[in-house]
Design a protein around this motif. Structure first.
Motif, mmCIF file in Angstrom:
data_model
loop_
_atom_site.group_PDB
_atom_site.id
_atom_site.type_symbol
_atom_site.label_atom_id
_atom_site.label_comp_id
_atom_site.label_asym_id
_atom_site.label_seq_id
_atom_site.Cartn_x
_atom_site.Cartn_y
_atom_site.Cartn_z
ATOM 1 N N ASN A 88 0.889 -1.436 -0.012
ATOM 2 C CA ASN A 88 0.037 -0.178 -0.125
ATOM 3 C C ASN A 88 0.836 1.208 0.105
ATOM 4 O O ASN A 88 0.819 2.362 0.885
ATOM 5 C CB ASN A 88 -0.754 -0.085 1.238
ATOM 6 N N LEU A 89 1.968 1.330 -1.044
ATOM 7 C CA LEU A 89 2.821 2.191 -0.980
ATOM 8 C C LEU A 89 2.000 3.583 -1.352
ATOM 9 O O LEU A 89 1.240 3.652 -2.319
ATOM 10 C CB LEU A 89 3.729 2.020 -1.965
ATOM 11 N N LYS A 90 2.420 4.927 -0.861
ATOM 12 C CA LYS A 90 2.121 5.984 -0.866
ATOM 13 C C LYS A 90 3.051 6.942 -1.670
ATOM 14 O O LYS A 90 4.156 6.687 -1.373
ATOM 15 C CB LYS A 90 1.625 6.838 0.284
ATOM 16 N N PRO A 91 2.702 8.056 -2.338
ATOM 17 C CA PRO A 91 3.624 8.762 -3.082
ATOM 18 C C PRO A 91 4.731 9.612 -1.681
ATOM 19 O O PRO A 91 5.958 9.657 -2.205
ATOM 20 C CB PRO A 91 2.763 10.229 -3.323
ATOM 21 N N GLU A 92 4.229 9.628 -0.319
ATOM 22 C CA GLU A 92 5.185 10.269 0.586
ATOM 23 C C GLU A 92 6.325 9.170 0.887
ATOM 24 O O GLU A 92 6.943 9.560 1.856
ATOM 25 C CB GLU A 92 4.206 10.841 1.562
ATOM 26 N N ASP A 93 6.134 7.893 0.436
ATOM 27 C CA ASP A 93 7.317 6.949 0.742
ATOM 28 C C ASP A 93 8.237 7.074 -0.302
ATOM 29 O O ASP A 93 9.189 6.353 -0.116
ATOM 30 C CB ASP A 93 6.491 5.397 0.612
ATOM 31 N N THR A 94 8.156 8.068 -1.227
ATOM 32 C CA THR A 94 9.462 8.084 -1.945
ATOM 33 C C THR A 94 10.675 8.736 -1.403
ATOM 34 O O THR A 94 10.521 9.625 -0.580
ATOM 35 C CB THR A 94 8.933 9.030 -3.067
ATOM 36 N N ALA A 95 11.563 7.903 -1.484
ATOM 37 C CA ALA A 95 12.709 8.281 -0.846
ATOM 38 C C ALA A 95 13.820 7.239 -1.303
ATOM 39 O O ALA A 95 13.575 6.283 -1.763
ATOM 40 C CB ALA A 95 12.534 8.233 0.666
ATOM 41 N N VAL A 96 15.227 7.739 -1.032
ATOM 42 C CA VAL A 96 16.496 6.461 -0.815
ATOM 43 C C VAL A 96 16.269 5.988 0.419
ATOM 44 O O VAL A 96 16.041 6.654 1.466
ATOM 45 C CB VAL A 96 17.518 7.228 -1.187
ATOM 46 N N TYR A 97 16.058 4.437 0.154
ATOM 47 C CA TYR A 97 15.926 3.478 1.366
ATOM 48 C C TYR A 97 17.270 2.844 1.649
ATOM 49 O O TYR A 97 17.996 2.373 0.766
ATOM 50 C CB TYR A 97 14.893 2.536 1.012
#
Length: 119
Positions: free
Chosen positions: A84-93
């Motif tokens: 259930n990924l959201k646009p705010e999960d966008t990042a370098v992990y």
């Protein structure tokens, strides 16, 4: 010292899933916890999840119920299942390891893998 290499990042639509992997090598016997962190553009690096040798886990409030951290039996690979990924999960992990007898805290880091969630 522990070497960490992340993989599994990519581009996914909102509501989709990704599974990140982190391959660990080196002094694995000294590892007592593994974690995932992320850093969005222009933001500070933030905690996402961690798992201890005891099996206990912690999650950031923003990912609870959506992300799951786990390891294989040998602790040579740590996973982050992201649903259930959201646009705010966008990042370098980034994957991190904490070891006994070495530098305190999260002293070992991978190079990161990009996760981009489109709306």
């Amino acid at each position: 010292q522990v070497q960490l290499v992340e993989s599994g990042g990519g581009l996914v639509q909102a509501g989709g899933s990704l599974r990140l992997s982190c391959a660990a090598s080196g002094r694995l016997f000294s590892v007592h916890a593994m974690g995932w962190f992320r850093q969005a553009r222009g933001e500070e690096r933030e905690f996402v999840a961690n798992i201890r040798k005891s099996g206990s886990t912690d999650y950031a409030d923003s990912v609870k119920g959506r992300f799951t951290i786990s390891t294989d039996n040998t602790w040579s690979t740590v996973f982050l299942q992201m649903n259930n990924l959201k646009p705010e999960d966008t990042a370098v992990y980034y994957c991190a390891a904490a070891t006994q007898g070495g530098a305190p805290g999260w002293a070992n880091w991978g190079q990161g893998t990009q996760v981009t969630v489109s709306s």
